[in-house]
Design an enzyme around this catalytic site. Sequence first.
Site, PDB file in Angstrom:
ATOM      1  N   GLY A 228      -2.451   5.178   7.430  1.00 31.02           N
ATOM      2  CA  GLY A 228      -1.696   3.229   7.897  1.00 31.02           C
ATOM      3  C   GLY A 228      -0.718   3.640   9.107  1.00 31.02           C
ATOM      4  O   GLY A 228      -1.199   4.878  10.005  1.00 31.02           O
TER       5      GLY A 228
ATOM      6  N   HIS B 207      -8.393   1.555  -3.609  1.00 32.67           N
ATOM      7  CA  HIS B 207      -9.189   1.684  -2.677  1.00 32.67           C
ATOM      8  C   HIS B 207      -9.998   3.115  -3.087  1.00 32.67           C
ATOM      9  O   HIS B 207      -9.592   3.931  -1.929  1.00 32.67           O
ATOM     10  CB  HIS B 207      -8.560   1.172  -1.911  1.00 32.67           C
ATOM     11  CG  HIS B 207      -8.868   1.477  -0.219  1.00 32.67           C
ATOM     12  ND1 HIS B 207      -8.672   1.086   0.852  1.00 32.67           N
ATOM     13  CD2 HIS B 207     -10.995   1.601   0.282  1.00 32.67           C
ATOM     14  CE1 HIS B 207      -9.590   0.731   2.556  1.00 32.67           C
ATOM     15  NE2 HIS B 207     -10.605   0.928   1.294  1.00 32.67           N
TER      16      HIS B 207
ATOM     17  N   MET C 220      -8.233   9.332  -0.610  1.00 35.00           N
ATOM     18  CA  MET C 220      -9.147   9.612   0.310  1.00 35.00           C
ATOM     19  C   MET C 220      -9.639  10.789   0.392  1.00 35.00           C
ATOM     20  O   MET C 220      -8.736  11.353   0.015  1.00 35.00           O
ATOM     21  CB  MET C 220      -8.289   9.551   1.751  1.00 35.00           C
ATOM     22  CG  MET C 220      -7.785   8.132   1.871  1.00 35.00           C
ATOM     23  SD  MET C 220      -7.082   8.240   3.575  1.00 35.00           S
ATOM     24  CE  MET C 220      -6.478   6.505   3.920  1.00 35.00           C
TER      25      MET C 220
ATOM     26  N   MET D 250     -11.615  -4.293   5.784  1.00 33.70           N
ATOM     27  CA  MET D 250     -10.999  -3.811   6.303  1.00 33.70           C
ATOM     28  C   MET D 250     -10.464  -4.471   8.032  1.00 33.70           C
ATOM     29  O   MET D 250     -12.050  -4.625   8.459  1.00 33.70           O
ATOM     30  CB  MET D 250     -11.647  -2.173   6.580  1.00 33.70           C
ATOM     31  CG  MET D 250     -11.831  -1.771   5.551  1.00 33.70           C
ATOM     32  SD  MET D 250     -10.120  -1.362   4.618  1.00 33.70           S
ATOM     33  CE  MET D 250      -8.823  -0.429   5.818  1.00 33.70           C
TER      34      MET D 250
ATOM     35  N   HIS E 154      -1.082  -1.256  -4.688  1.00 30.44           N
ATOM     36  CA  HIS E 154      -2.777  -1.012  -3.595  1.00 30.44           C
ATOM     37  C   HIS E 154      -2.714   0.752  -2.914  1.00 30.44           C
ATOM     38  O   HIS E 154      -1.598   1.514  -2.615  1.00 30.44           O
ATOM     39  CB  HIS E 154      -2.698  -1.428  -2.867  1.00 30.44           C
ATOM     40  CG  HIS E 154      -3.535  -0.649  -1.363  1.00 30.44           C
ATOM     41  ND1 HIS E 154      -5.416  -1.940  -1.909  1.00 30.44           N
ATOM     42  CD2 HIS E 154      -4.355  -0.343  -0.533  1.00 30.44           C
ATOM     43  CE1 HIS E 154      -6.215  -1.434  -0.822  1.00 30.44           C
ATOM     44  NE2 HIS E 154      -5.537  -0.722  -0.387  1.00 30.44           N
TER      45      HIS E 154
ATOM     46  N   ASP F 201      -6.908  -5.665   4.642  1.00 30.06           N
ATOM     47  CA  ASP F 201      -6.369  -4.490   4.589  1.00 30.06           C
ATOM     48  C   ASP F 201      -6.612  -3.259   5.572  1.00 30.06           C
ATOM     49  O   ASP F 201      -6.976  -3.050   6.717  1.00 30.06           O
ATOM     50  CB  ASP F 201      -7.446  -3.573   3.398  1.00 30.06           C
ATOM     51  CG  ASP F 201      -6.554  -2.318   3.502  1.00 30.06           C
ATOM     52  OD1 ASP F 201      -5.142  -2.050   3.759  1.00 30.06           O
ATOM     53  OD2 ASP F 201      -6.514  -0.911   2.931  1.00 30.06           O
TER      54      ASP F 201
ATOM     55  N   SER G 112       1.232  -1.349  -0.144  1.00 27.84           N
ATOM     56  CA  SER G 112      -0.223   0.100   0.037  1.00 27.84           C
ATOM     57  C   SER G 112       0.803   1.150  -0.156  1.00 27.84           C
ATOM     58  O   SER G 112       1.741   1.152   0.726  1.00 27.84           O
ATOM     59  CB  SER G 112      -1.130  -0.007   1.444  1.00 27.84           C
ATOM     60  OG  SER G 112      -1.511   1.090   1.408  1.00 27.84           O
TER      61      SER G 112
ATOM     62  N   ASP H 246      -4.189   3.858  -2.007  1.00 22.37           N
ATOM     63  CA  ASP H 246      -5.455   4.760  -0.733  1.00 22.37           C
ATOM     64  C   ASP H 246      -6.210   5.545  -1.214  1.00 22.37           C
ATOM     65  O   ASP H 246      -4.705   7.101  -1.312  1.00 22.37           O
ATOM     66  CB  ASP H 246      -5.313   4.429  -0.061  1.00 22.37           C
ATOM     67  CG  ASP H 246      -4.821   3.780   1.301  1.00 22.37           C
ATOM     68  OD1 ASP H 246      -5.737   2.572   0.806  1.00 22.37           O
ATOM     69  OD2 ASP H 246      -4.159   2.456   1.690  1.00 22.37           O
TER      70      ASP H 246
ATOM     71  N   MET I  72     -11.654   5.402  -1.231  1.00 26.15           N
ATOM     72  CA  MET I  72     -11.976   5.998   0.514  1.00 26.15           C
ATOM     73  C   MET I  72     -13.206   7.775   0.158  1.00 26.15           C
ATOM     74  O   MET I  72     -12.258   8.151   0.994  1.00 26.15           O
ATOM     75  CB  MET I  72     -11.391   5.629   1.392  1.00 26.15           C
ATOM     76  CG  MET I  72     -11.260   4.219   2.063  1.00 26.15           C
ATOM     77  SD  MET I  72      -9.474   4.507   3.358  1.00 26.15           S
ATOM     78  CE  MET I  72      -8.249   3.966   1.337  1.00 26.15           C
TER      79      MET I  72
HETATM   80  C1  DX5 Z   1      -6.224   2.323   5.672  1.00 27.77           C
HETATM   81  C2  DX5 Z   1      -5.706   1.781   4.242  1.00 27.77           C
HETATM   82  C3  DX5 Z   1      -4.692   0.740   3.918  1.00 27.77           C
HETATM   83  C4  DX5 Z   1      -3.253   1.174   4.172  1.00 27.77           C
HETATM   84  C5  DX5 Z   1      -2.680   0.135   5.543  1.00 27.77           C
HETATM   85  O1  DX5 Z   1      -6.699   3.233   5.483  1.00 27.77           O
HETATM   86  O2  DX5 Z   1      -6.841   1.799   3.207  1.00 27.77           O
HETATM   87  O3  DX5 Z   1      -4.488   0.148   2.844  1.00 27.77           O
HETATM   88  O4  DX5 Z   1      -2.010   1.974   4.033  1.00 27.77           O
HETATM   89  O5  DX5 Z   1      -1.284  -0.018   6.402  1.00 27.77           O
HETATM   90  P1  DX5 Z   1      -0.422  -0.654   7.251  1.00 27.77           P
HETATM   91  O6  DX5 Z   1      -0.577  -1.760   6.044  1.00 27.77           O
HETATM   92  O7  DX5 Z   1       0.650   0.544   7.324  1.00 27.77           O
HETATM   93  O8  DX5 Z   1      -2.020  -0.580   8.247  1.00 27.77           O
HETATM   94 ZN    ZN Z   2      -5.903   1.212   1.706  1.00 23.26          ZN
END
Ligand code: DX5
Ligand code: ZN
Length: 219
Positions: free
Chosen positions: A144, A66, A37, A137, A33, A173, A8, A35, A68
């Site tokens: 992260g 992904h 947001m 999730m 991956h 994730d 990610s 993210d 969000m």
């Molecule tokens: C959180 C994200 C994840 C995040 C995971 O909202 O969707 O993809 O990057 O990070 P780690 O592996 O550090 O928990």
């Molecule tokens: Zn993610």
Amino acid sequence: MNIEIAPSILSADFSNLANEIKKCEKAGARILHIDVMDGHFVPNITIGPVVIESLRKKTKMILDTHLMITEPKKYIEPFAKAGSDWLTFHIEAVKNPSALIKKIKSLKLKAGISINPATPVSKLSKYLKELDLVLVMSVNPGFGGQGFIPSALKKISDLKKLTKNENIKISVDGGINFDTISDVVKVGADIVVAGNSVFRSGLSIARSIKKLKVLANLE
Ligand code: DX5
Ligand code: ZN
């Protein structure tokens, strides 16, 4: 079993993104991956289609996007155009998931739905036949480096049973690291998303990915 580690990029060095993702690719990762947001669905803001467009030119990895965001419908076309391969939206954000799945598939992308830790697996039942991917999730989305929420394990194993006749991938994730990866693989995850444990483990990216694979018993 063909389990995949999907780095990610949220935890990567954004000033050096092309290099970081090359290292992932070299280390054997096939899925990246990403993210997205919007500061509404989650309290953080990250990246949009323009970054995906740049990454598309630098890698052949599957761009697993992904979303969000509160209005995924509005952004499906821009992300498809930018070069995403998979588009996953949150079921908590939409009223008519089937329409979105159809839209994503009509653009020849793989369609996924993600569920937050508080959302039960039963909310997905109606859509399993149409989906390519479910993203469970194991942290509350937004950042992260959070701790793994163990109730995700039961959800993964329930989903595994529910999808045994479907051609659908289960991805997990959040909070997956050297300590938690074997548990998620044991209960049936097909894809393991990993941010901090790939980019900020203290080891090189290649060694981190290798270690995750060994701990997941993939090598
Ligand atoms: C959180 C994200 C994840 C995040 C995971 O909202 O969707 O993809 O990057 O990070 P780690 O592996 O550090 O928990
Ligand atoms: Zn993610």
